[in-house]
Design an enzyme around this catalytic site. Structure first.
Site, PDB file in Angstrom:
ATOM      1  N   THR B 189      21.325  22.845  25.559  1.00 33.12           N
ATOM      2  CA  THR B 189      20.908  21.549  25.009  1.00 33.12           C
ATOM      3  C   THR B 189      22.180  20.810  24.604  1.00 33.12           C
ATOM      4  OG1 THR B 189      20.481  22.616  22.874  1.00 33.12           O
ATOM      5  CG2 THR B 189      18.591  22.262  24.314  1.00 33.12           C
ATOM      6  N   LYS B 215      21.823  30.164  23.780  1.00 31.83           N
ATOM      7  CA  LYS B 215      22.128  28.759  23.511  1.00 31.83           C
ATOM      8  C   LYS B 215      22.170  28.538  22.016  1.00 31.83           C
ATOM      9  CE  LYS B 215      19.760  25.550  22.872  1.00 31.83           C
ATOM     10  NZ  LYS B 215      19.103  25.220  21.582  1.00 31.83           N
ATOM     11  N   THR B 230      17.674  25.233  17.660  1.00 35.17           N
ATOM     12  CA  THR B 230      17.052  26.458  18.137  1.00 35.17           C
ATOM     13  C   THR B 230      18.068  27.421  18.728  1.00 35.17           C
ATOM     14  OG1 THR B 230      14.891  25.522  18.505  1.00 35.17           O
ATOM     15  CG2 THR B 230      15.491  27.366  19.898  1.00 35.17           C
ATOM     16  N   GLU B 320      28.986  22.564  16.477  1.00 32.35           N
ATOM     17  CA  GLU B 320      29.400  21.162  16.556  1.00 32.35           C
ATOM     18  C   GLU B 320      30.394  20.839  15.440  1.00 32.35           C
ATOM     19  OE1 GLU B 320      29.634  17.685  18.356  1.00 32.35           O
ATOM     20  OE2 GLU B 320      28.306  19.272  19.047  1.00 32.35           O
TER      21      GLU B 320
END
Lengths: 447, 447
Positions: B189, B215, B230, B320
């Site tokens: 994602t 992920k 998630t 991030e």
């Protein structure tokens, strides 16, 4: 793609269209400090704030002394940090409170050095502050009657001779706004304004006063000066309250105020909230006690709670980098503890807080936070509703109703989210208990 | 003033001298994706990743199908989110796993839509994905033998006909690096690289293989595209393991890997980790079971744990805005649970994470986090030590020893803190249990 509501793309695009990001400026909070009329302050207190030399800048206050001058007995109560690593002033204050059976007439606070993780020297220094302040009391106490608070650097010892000299020189104490404001300023570390409030209230047809000050938590920036997060507060009233009932009332109030705010989610080694009740409003004061007059006790407790909430909310509003003040309400819980747990979880969720900063109607993050902690009464997903409550007087905007996503009015949602103040309400549908939390957004920015 | 160590002013000034702040750039993580030789992958798996149309961009993969083609029985085990609001694929996968008694041969994953908070339609859609994938299996299953995972937007239903068509078209499955990589890409994602790893390991003198993909979590920026968090992962091995022992091994491994990473501290509605063991390495495979051969079971469990840690760490590295990869070790605890709790608390503390970003040797924040949670065996502050462990091969740098602050070599501390990788170690002095957590810094910036 996002967990925002269908149709929220326009609000969203403002934040996702580029990889760099123009951050919103953090609004100034200094207008939250306002003059207070002298007569609003409780009777029978003398106080001051001075520069004694803990901080380098001689124009910055770093020491406050607060004395009760009431002819009636003064009660004290306190709530201390639950952190295992309790700073010396916390340990010493707890001992003073225990040994004096809650009869305490003075409070001394320094900023600039937390006197935490300072070993035996730290304990001795905290006692030195107590003794020096005891000596200012009239009549002289037989035991110790001073509580002590410190905030600032961890792991460094206090410049104790400077502090003791500062206390000894604190003879010109005042009782009006100017004196209270100096004391409040001496509390400040990274706070952008002194957090001082006062109120007049009525019990049994008689007028009483309450005033208090606190200092703030949220310092979450690596480039900020002092990276401590200590929450200190004190509330003084001229009502007369028995020690045990003052402690009950404070515990109740702190749970619903200072323990219901989230700025950075951490709990410092020094967190302390103190209340003094000196009975100075009336010479013939009879102490309020929950066991002799439940109704009056509850009225006092609720005044204290509401006042403590005001003080605590100032800390949230002054949260470093905060652009929003958000009330999180959890209703319909089976117990207060469950409601408080969920409100806390939502309020401390980095994902929720960044969504609020992004003005994103992201009920998915609120829901995920709600569902992520064990409760005494398990949630039923089909009974949970989430809504935004605007501060412009309009009605609630439902986002999720009984577990089903709503088709939301996008323009209205943007309006509500763009305001500085808003409320997120979660209804659990399991009972009648509620809790509120106050939080700010995370102005997290992409680099 | 700060809670940094005495003498840390030079490192500090870089962050405190101005009120605006030049953020460090976040390093690219794409070098962490590397080709893997075909022979490293486990035997008996066929897989692919395709674009089926959940995501708009036709060049972006959004659907992965993974089948076991082993002639031996395939066991499956899974760990699911503990969030009360479980997404439809979680509920359906749990049911498939229960009804099949852990005999499952397929896995289907879509990204772009989480199929969460989607009511009855969501459940039907998840079952449709299961049935369409079951139909690809040879021999055809009598019951359901597919687990399903979804990640993406919450509150929107799947474009189920596109997904089913995509599954039905998934006939050209491969078994080499290219196929595995396409499957890993279909998971992504906000991940900046596909998270795929493989390893060869030996049990009882025989070679086996393990490969997996996951992920990532950390999306904490309001300006990022998809604000979901998630965590999805799957691990496939060609060893033969009984279902119950595969579940024991996975639970143990997940606790020490995916449940020991912190990027944003939230737990999504969809988090799922799956493991398949198909016995394809050897035709005469006898299933490993903890009750018949404890030593071999533990050797397998430890391989799985170490591999799961590698996969989980990739998620942290791709957090991030993260500029650092930090291992938090808690040693000397009375129980593993206490050690894990403290490691978790330190790793999720915003104050600790921002101090790491600021390269500030702030043991005060580590200590405050350590002391802020209730434990089964209470801490003794005079036994707690904190140190930094460098990744350059040098020895530990003690910051706090048995509750007393150390006089630290400032230059050395700066060196350690400026590295991308480092370890923070807390020694409790209460017992022999340890736990590790992996976290990243918070690149919080002042506005």
């Amino acid at each position: 793609m996002s967990s925002r509501l269908p149709g929220f793309s326009s609000a969203w695009k403002r934040f996702s269209s580029t990889s760099t990001f123009t951050a919103k400026s953090v609004p100034s909070k200094t207008h939250l400090h306002k003059p207070i009329p002298d007569e609003a302050f409780p009777k029978g207190y003398a106080l001051n704030g001075v520069h004694c030399g803990v901080k380098k800048d001689p124009t910055v206050l770093d020491l406050a002394v607060i004395l009760s001058t009431s002819p009636n007995p003064t009660s004290a109560a306190a709530c201390f940090t639950r952190n295992t690593f309790k700073a010396a002033p916390v340990v010493v204050s707890q001992e003073v409170l225990d040994k004096s059976a809650g009869r305490v007439r003075a409070l001394v606070i320094n900023s600039g050095c937390a006197n935490a993780v300072t070993g035996k020297q730290g304990t001795e220094d905290a006692w030195a502050m107590v003794r020096a302040t005891d000596a200012l009391l009239d009549p002289k106490p037989t035991g110790n009657e001073t509580l002590v608070m410190s905030t600032g650097v961890i792991g460094q010892t206090l410049p104790i001779s400077k502090i003791v000299s500062g206390i000894q020189a604190s003879t010109s104490l005042g009782s009006g706004f100017a004196a209270w404001e100096r004391a409040a300023r001496a509390f400040m570390t990274t706070d952008t304004f002194p957090k001082l409030r006062a109120r007049t209230f009525t019990l049994g047809g008689k007028q009483f006063h309450m005033a208090g000050m606190d200092k703030g938590a949220g310092m979450i920036h690596p480039n900020m000066g002092p990276p401590h997060a200590t929450l200190l507060g004190c509330i003084m009233t001229d009502a007369a309250v028995s020690h045990r009932s003052l402690q009950s009332a404070l515990t109740y109030a702190v749970d619903r105020s200072f323990n219901s705010i989230s700025v950075d989610g951490d709990m410092s080694t020094n967190d302390t909230i103190v209340v003094l009740a000196n009975g100075a409003a009336y010479p013939e004061a009879v102490e309020i006690d929950e066991h002799t007059d439940q109704a009056t006790y509850e009225a006092f407790r609720d005044e204290l709670t509401s006042f403590a909430q005001n003080l605590a909310q100032l800390v949230v509003r002054d949260g470093e980098g905060a652009t929003k003040f958000v009330t999180v309400s959890v209703d319909g819980a089976a117990s207060y503890e469950d409601a408080h747990k969920i409100a806390s979880r939502i309020s401390t969720s980095a994902l929720v807080k960044t969504a609020l900063y992004g003005e994103d109607a992201n009920w998915g993050r609120v829901l995920a936070a709600t569902g992520s902690i064990p409760l005494s009464t398990p949630l039923d997903p089909t009974r949970v509703s989430v809504s935004f409550i605007p501060t412009d007087g309009g009605g609630p905007l439902p986002l999720l109703v009984n577990g089903e996503p709503e088709n939301v009015d996008e323009a209205r949602a943007s309006e509500i989210l763009s305001a500085e103040d808003l409320e997120v309400r979660v209804e659990l549908g399991l009972g009648n208990e509620s809790a509120k939390y106050w939080t700010c957004d995370f102005s997290y920015v992409r680099i």
